[in-house]
Design a protein around this motif. Structure first.
Motif, PDB file in Angstrom:
ATOM      1  N   ALA A   1       0.812  -1.220   0.000  1.00  0.00           N
ATOM      2  CA  ALA A   1       0.000   0.000   0.000  1.00  0.00           C
ATOM      3  C   ALA A   1       0.842   1.266   0.000  1.00  0.00           C
ATOM      4  N   SER A   2       2.078   1.176  -0.460  1.00  0.00           N
ATOM      5  CA  SER A   2       2.941   2.355  -0.515  1.00  0.00           C
ATOM      6  C   SER A   2       2.572   3.242  -1.694  1.00  0.00           C
ATOM      7  N   SER A   3       2.988   4.501  -1.623  1.00  0.00           N
ATOM      8  CA  SER A   3       2.712   5.426  -2.721  1.00  0.00           C
ATOM      9  C   SER A   3       3.515   5.051  -3.974  1.00  0.00           C
ATOM     10  N   THR A   4       4.718   4.509  -3.799  1.00  0.00           N
ATOM     11  CA  THR A   4       5.504   4.094  -4.962  1.00  0.00           C
ATOM     12  C   THR A   4       4.843   2.925  -5.675  1.00  0.00           C
ATOM     13  N   SER A   5       4.263   1.989  -4.924  1.00  0.00           N
ATOM     14  CA  SER A   5       3.520   0.889  -5.548  1.00  0.00           C
ATOM     15  C   SER A   5       2.310   1.412  -6.321  1.00  0.00           C
ATOM     16  N   TRP A   6       1.704   2.486  -5.829  1.00  0.00           N
ATOM     17  CA  TRP A   6       0.579   3.093  -6.545  1.00  0.00           C
ATOM     18  C   TRP A   6       1.033   3.609  -7.912  1.00  0.00           C
ATOM     19  N   TYR A   7       2.210   4.209  -7.962  1.00  0.00           N
ATOM     20  CA  TYR A   7       2.745   4.647  -9.252  1.00  0.00           C
ATOM     21  C   TYR A   7       3.063   3.451 -10.147  1.00  0.00           C
ATOM     22  N   VAL A   8       3.511   2.351  -9.552  1.00  0.00           N
ATOM     23  CA  VAL A   8       3.730   1.126 -10.319  1.00  0.00           C
ATOM     24  C   VAL A   8       2.425   0.620 -10.903  1.00  0.00           C
TER      25      VAL A   8
END
Length: 249
Positions: free
Chosen positions: A98-105
Motif C-alpha cells: 500500500a505504498s505510494s511508490t507501488s501506486w505509481y507502479v
C-alpha cells in the motif's frame, strides 16, 4: 526506575512522541544520558525506541497518511516505477503493497492478462479500468489513514497464494541493510507478501536511505532487486554486492 524515567514516561504519555534532543532539553541532561534512559525503558517494554527518539507504548502507528506520501518526491517515485515496469510479463501474479511508490507502479501496468494482489484501495482504483487484469483484494480490516486492508484476514488470504513478484517500499533503509517500517500493520502484511513471493523488489527513493524507524521489517538480503534513484550510498552498494542483490537505477 528512577524519577527521571518516570518523567520521561509521563512526557511520552502526554505527547506520544519525543526526540532525544527534546527530552535532553526538557530534563537538562546530556544526550547520552537520555539515550541510556530510553534503552533501559525500551528493554523493560515500557516504550518503543525510534531512530532519534521514542514513542509511548500505545503508539503503534506513526506513519504518514497516504495523501502526504503520494505528494512527497512524486517525480522520483514515478521514475522508480518506470524502472520496475520493465519487469512486467503476461500472466504474472504481482503483489503490491500500500505504498505510494507501488501506486505509481500500478498505474504503469499495461492492460494485459495478469493478476495483481494488493491490500491498497488506491491500487485497486488504479487498475479498475484495465479489463484484462484480474485484481485480487486481500480484504481484512480497513485503515482509513492508509486506504488499505490489514490484519489476520488479509494475511490468511496471502498465505494461500503463490505470487511471482511482490513490490514493496518502506520508511527507511539503514547502512547495515536493515529495512524499517513505522507500524506493526505494515510489517505483518509485508512479511506475508515476502513469504509467498518468488521474487521481492524493494522500491525506495533517496529520502529513505540511512534512516531507521519503529520496527525492523527485514534485511535487504531477503530481496532480489533494489530499485532506486542514482547515487546510492556506498554502504548500500557494497551490501548489495556482498548479498547478491541486484541494483536497478
Amino acid at each position: 526506575m528512577n524519577n527521571r524515567h518516570k518523567i520521561i514516561l509521563a512526557l511520552l504519555n502526554d505527547l506520544k512522541k519525543l526526540s532525544v534532543h527534546q527530552l535532553a532539553e526538557r530534563l537538562n541532561v546530556s544526550l547520552e544520558t537520555i539515550r541510556r534512559d530510553l534503552a533501559l525503558l525500551s528493554q523493560a517494554g515500557l516504550i518503543y525506541r525510534t531512530h532519534g527518539g521514542a514513542v509511548n507504548k500505545e503508539t503503534k502507528d506513526i506513519g504518514a497518511p497516504f495523501q502526504i506520501r503520494q505528494r512527497t518526491r512524486a517525480e522520483q517515485k514515478k521514475y522508480i516505477a518506470s524502472l520496475v515496469a520493465d519487469y512486467f510479463f503476461e500472466d504474472m501474479v504481482l503483489g503490491l503493497d500500500a505504498s505510494s511508490t507501488s501506486w505509481y507502479v500500478a498505474q504503469l501496468i499495461p492492460d494485459m492478462p495478469c493478476t495483481v494482489v494488493t491490500n491498497s484501495m488506491h491500487n485497486i482504483n488504479a487498475l479498475a479500468s484495465k479489463t484484462k487484469i484480474r485484481t485480487i483484494a486481500t480484504g481484512g480490516i480497513y485503515s482509513a489513514k492508509y486506504h488499505a486492508f490489514y490484519g489476520p484476514l488479509s494475511e490468511r488470504l496471502l498465505s494461500r497464494l503463490h505470487i511471482n513478484i511482490s513490490i514493496f517500499s518502506c520508511v527507511g533503509l539503514d547502512d547495515t541493510g536493515a529495512i524499517w517500517e513505522s507500524n506493526e500493520l505494515n510489517v505483518s502484511i509485508k512479511n506475508k507478501f515476502i513469504e509467498t513471493s518468488e521474487q521481492n523488489f524493494l522500491v525506495i527513493d533517496a529520502s529513505k536511505f540511512n534512516k531507521r524507524n519503529l520496527i525492523k521489517l527485514a534485511d535487504l538480503s531477503e530481496f532480489d532487486i533494489l530499485f532506486s534513484e542514482k547515487n546510492l550510498p556506498e554502504s548500500i552498494i557494497k551490501y548489495c554486492d556482498k548479498h547478491n542483490v541486484m541494483i536497478v537505477q
